[in-house]
Write a protein that holds these residues in place. Structure first.
Motif, mmCIF file in Angstrom:
data_model
loop_
_atom_site.group_PDB
_atom_site.id
_atom_site.type_symbol
_atom_site.label_atom_id
_atom_site.label_comp_id
_atom_site.label_asym_id
_atom_site.label_seq_id
_atom_site.Cartn_x
_atom_site.Cartn_y
_atom_site.Cartn_z
ATOM 1 N N SER A 3 0.839 -1.197 0.000
ATOM 2 C CA SER A 3 0.000 0.000 0.000
ATOM 3 C C SER A 3 0.871 1.243 0.000
ATOM 4 C CB SER A 3 -0.914 0.005 1.228
ATOM 5 O OG SER A 3 -0.150 0.249 2.389
ATOM 6 N N ALA A 4 0.293 2.355 -0.409
ATOM 7 C CA ALA A 4 1.026 3.624 -0.460
ATOM 8 C C ALA A 4 1.484 4.041 0.940
ATOM 9 C CB ALA A 4 0.148 4.711 -1.077
ATOM 10 N N ALA A 5 0.635 3.824 1.935
ATOM 11 C CA ALA A 5 0.993 4.196 3.309
ATOM 12 C C ALA A 5 2.171 3.367 3.820
ATOM 13 C CB ALA A 5 -0.218 4.019 4.231
ATOM 14 N N LEU A 6 2.142 2.060 3.547
ATOM 15 C CA LEU A 6 3.241 1.204 3.980
ATOM 16 C C LEU A 6 4.527 1.550 3.238
ATOM 17 C CD1 LEU A 6 4.354 -1.092 5.655
ATOM 18 C CD2 LEU A 6 3.478 -2.696 3.936
ATOM 19 N N GLN A 7 4.421 1.818 1.944
ATOM 20 C CA GLN A 7 5.602 2.193 1.170
ATOM 21 C C GLN A 7 6.194 3.501 1.688
ATOM 22 O OE1 GLN A 7 7.135 0.247 -1.246
ATOM 23 N NE2 GLN A 7 8.741 1.742 -0.806
ATOM 24 N N HIS A 8 5.346 4.431 2.082
ATOM 25 C CA HIS A 8 5.825 5.699 2.649
ATOM 26 C C HIS A 8 6.579 5.449 3.958
ATOM 27 C CE1 HIS A 8 5.955 9.934 3.638
ATOM 28 N NE2 HIS A 8 5.388 9.680 4.803
ATOM 29 N N LYS A 9 6.047 4.563 4.788
ATOM 30 C CA LYS A 9 6.706 4.230 6.058
ATOM 31 C C LYS A 9 8.055 3.567 5.805
ATOM 32 C CE LYS A 9 6.151 1.804 10.396
ATOM 33 N NZ LYS A 9 5.322 0.990 11.249
ATOM 34 N N ILE A 10 8.107 2.653 4.853
ATOM 35 C CA ILE A 10 9.362 1.980 4.511
ATOM 36 C C ILE A 10 10.379 2.991 3.993
ATOM 37 C CG2 ILE A 10 10.431 0.351 2.896
ATOM 38 C CD1 ILE A 10 7.807 -1.326 3.155
ATOM 39 N N ASP A 11 9.942 3.907 3.154
ATOM 40 C CA ASP A 11 10.835 4.947 2.627
ATOM 41 C C ASP A 11 11.383 5.822 3.750
ATOM 42 O OD1 ASP A 11 10.396 3.958 0.078
ATOM 43 O OD2 ASP A 11 8.909 5.498 -0.441
ATOM 44 N N GLN A 12 10.544 6.141 4.722
ATOM 45 C CA GLN A 12 10.998 6.935 5.867
ATOM 46 C C GLN A 12 12.044 6.169 6.674
ATOM 47 O OE1 GLN A 12 7.206 7.809 7.797
ATOM 48 N NE2 GLN A 12 7.494 9.979 7.326
ATOM 49 N N GLN A 13 11.813 4.879 6.882
ATOM 50 C CA GLN A 13 12.769 4.062 7.633
ATOM 51 C C GLN A 13 14.092 3.956 6.894
ATOM 52 O OE1 GLN A 13 10.470 0.445 8.282
ATOM 53 N NE2 GLN A 13 10.305 0.965 10.458
ATOM 54 N N ARG A 14 14.049 3.787 5.581
ATOM 55 C CA ARG A 14 15.289 3.724 4.796
ATOM 56 C C ARG A 14 16.048 5.048 4.885
ATOM 57 N NH1 ARG A 14 16.460 -0.671 1.906
ATOM 58 N NH2 ARG A 14 14.781 -1.954 1.119
ATOM 59 N N ALA A 15 15.332 6.155 4.844
ATOM 60 C CA ALA A 15 15.980 7.467 4.913
ATOM 61 C C ALA A 15 16.644 7.681 6.270
ATOM 62 C CB ALA A 15 14.963 8.573 4.633
ATOM 63 N N ALA A 16 16.049 7.151 7.329
ATOM 64 C CA ALA A 16 16.591 7.318 8.684
ATOM 65 C C ALA A 16 17.654 6.272 9.031
ATOM 66 C CB ALA A 16 15.456 7.246 9.709
ATOM 67 N N ALA A 17 17.844 5.285 8.190
ATOM 68 C CA ALA A 17 18.736 4.163 8.497
ATOM 69 C C ALA A 17 20.169 4.577 8.833
ATOM 70 C CB ALA A 17 18.721 3.152 7.356
ATOM 71 N N PRO A 18 20.777 5.516 8.107
ATOM 72 C CA PRO A 18 22.154 5.884 8.478
ATOM 73 C C PRO A 18 22.260 6.429 9.902
ATOM 74 C CG PRO A 18 21.655 6.671 6.273
ATOM 75 C CD PRO A 18 20.366 6.160 6.861
ATOM 76 N N LEU A 19 21.219 7.085 10.366
ATOM 77 C CA LEU A 19 21.222 7.614 11.731
ATOM 78 C C LEU A 19 21.088 6.500 12.768
ATOM 79 C CD1 LEU A 19 18.885 10.692 11.135
ATOM 80 C CD2 LEU A 19 21.392 10.656 11.215
ATOM 81 N N GLU A 20 20.549 5.379 12.364
ATOM 82 C CA GLU A 20 20.338 4.234 13.253
ATOM 83 C C GLU A 20 21.562 3.316 13.325
ATOM 84 O OE1 GLU A 20 17.505 3.314 15.127
ATOM 85 O OE2 GLU A 20 16.848 5.343 14.702
ATOM 86 N N LEU A 21 22.539 3.541 12.478
ATOM 87 C CA LEU A 21 23.691 2.640 12.404
ATOM 88 C C LEU A 21 24.447 2.509 13.729
ATOM 89 C CD1 LEU A 21 25.267 0.722 10.626
ATOM 90 C CD2 LEU A 21 26.545 2.678 9.752
ATOM 91 N N PRO A 22 24.717 3.583 14.472
ATOM 92 C CA PRO A 22 25.411 3.387 15.759
ATOM 93 C C PRO A 22 24.627 2.492 16.723
ATOM 94 C CG PRO A 22 25.500 5.689 15.106
ATOM 95 C CD PRO A 22 24.559 4.998 14.155
ATOM 96 N N LYS A 23 23.320 2.651 16.759
ATOM 97 C CA LYS A 23 22.488 1.801 17.618
ATOM 98 C C LYS A 23 22.537 0.350 17.131
ATOM 99 C CE LYS A 23 18.344 3.314 18.594
ATOM 100 N NZ LYS A 23 16.910 3.619 18.503
ATOM 101 N N ALA A 24 22.479 0.159 15.830
ATOM 102 C CA ALA A 24 22.526 -1.193 15.275
ATOM 103 C C ALA A 24 23.854 -1.868 15.596
ATOM 104 C CB ALA A 24 22.292 -1.161 13.765
ATOM 105 N N ARG A 25 24.940 -1.122 15.544
ATOM 106 C CA ARG A 25 26.253 -1.692 15.871
ATOM 107 C C ARG A 25 26.289 -2.174 17.323
ATOM 108 N NH1 ARG A 25 29.118 3.187 12.842
ATOM 109 N NH2 ARG A 25 29.511 2.196 10.824
ATOM 110 N N LEU A 26 25.784 -1.346 18.223
ATOM 111 C CA LEU A 26 25.771 -1.715 19.640
ATOM 112 C C LEU A 26 24.896 -2.941 19.892
ATOM 113 C CD1 LEU A 26 25.463 1.863 21.160
ATOM 114 C CD2 LEU A 26 27.416 0.317 21.445
ATOM 115 N N CYS A 27 23.717 -2.936 19.303
ATOM 116 C CA CYS A 27 22.787 -4.049 19.504
ATOM 117 C C CYS A 27 23.314 -5.328 18.859
ATOM 118 C CB CYS A 27 21.405 -3.692 18.962
ATOM 119 S SG CYS A 27 20.565 -2.416 19.927
ATOM 120 N N ALA A 28 23.916 -5.212 17.699
ATOM 121 C CA ALA A 28 24.480 -6.381 17.023
ATOM 122 C C ALA A 28 25.585 -6.996 17.867
ATOM 123 C CB ALA A 28 25.007 -6.001 15.648
#
Length: 137
Positions: A3-28
């Motif tokens: 759906s368009a709404a889900l695709q918009h949410k996925i696009d937002q998450q992809r755009a924010a992904a570089p900012l999440e990388l430090p958290k992902a490193r710690l959690c990984a």
């Protein structure tokens, strides 16, 4: 079809992904340290250090459970794709392990070595796929 709404949410998450990388490193790091631990032994040095780093950077409310929950999600997967080439396989492996744990509701000791090896191979193939996409672009 998405759906368009889900695709918009996925696009937002992809755009924010570089900012999440430090958290992902710690959690990984926590997920992989917990996976390497002997279930019969009480907290090893790697897991203790990984948890200490997690809590120091993200706050005292973070734990191995919250790290696994975070790494099992789409945001962590997108962040892993933004990682440095040499760390992508490890981040994706942590994501797949966490996802298997959450989906199967199994304790870390409940994953067989064959399952872990299969997840590691899958993470390496995913990382290689990401590398080949970069070469094409």
């Amino acid at each position: 079809m998405v759906s368009a709404a889900l695709q918009h949410k996925i696009d937002q998450q992809r755009a924010a992904a570089p900012l999440e990388l430090p958290k992902a490193r710690l959690c990984a790091r926590v997920v992989l340290a917990a996976l390497a631990e002997d279930p019969s032994a009480s907290g090893g040095a790697d897991l203790v250090a990984a948890l200490a780093a997690l809590k120091a950077d993200l706050g005292q409310r973070w734990s191995a459970v919250t790290a696994i929950q975070y790494m099992s999600g789409r945001q962590a997967e997108f962040a892993a794709e933004c990682g440095l080439p040499q760390e992508r396989a490890g981040l994706l492996w942590a994501h797949l392990v966490a996802k298997a744990l959450v989906d199967g509701a199994q304790p870390l000791g409940g994953l067989s070595s064959a399952h872990v090896n299969a997840l590691q191979g899958q993470a390496q193939m995913l990382a290689q796929g990401l590398f080949s996409e970069e070469k094409v672009q």
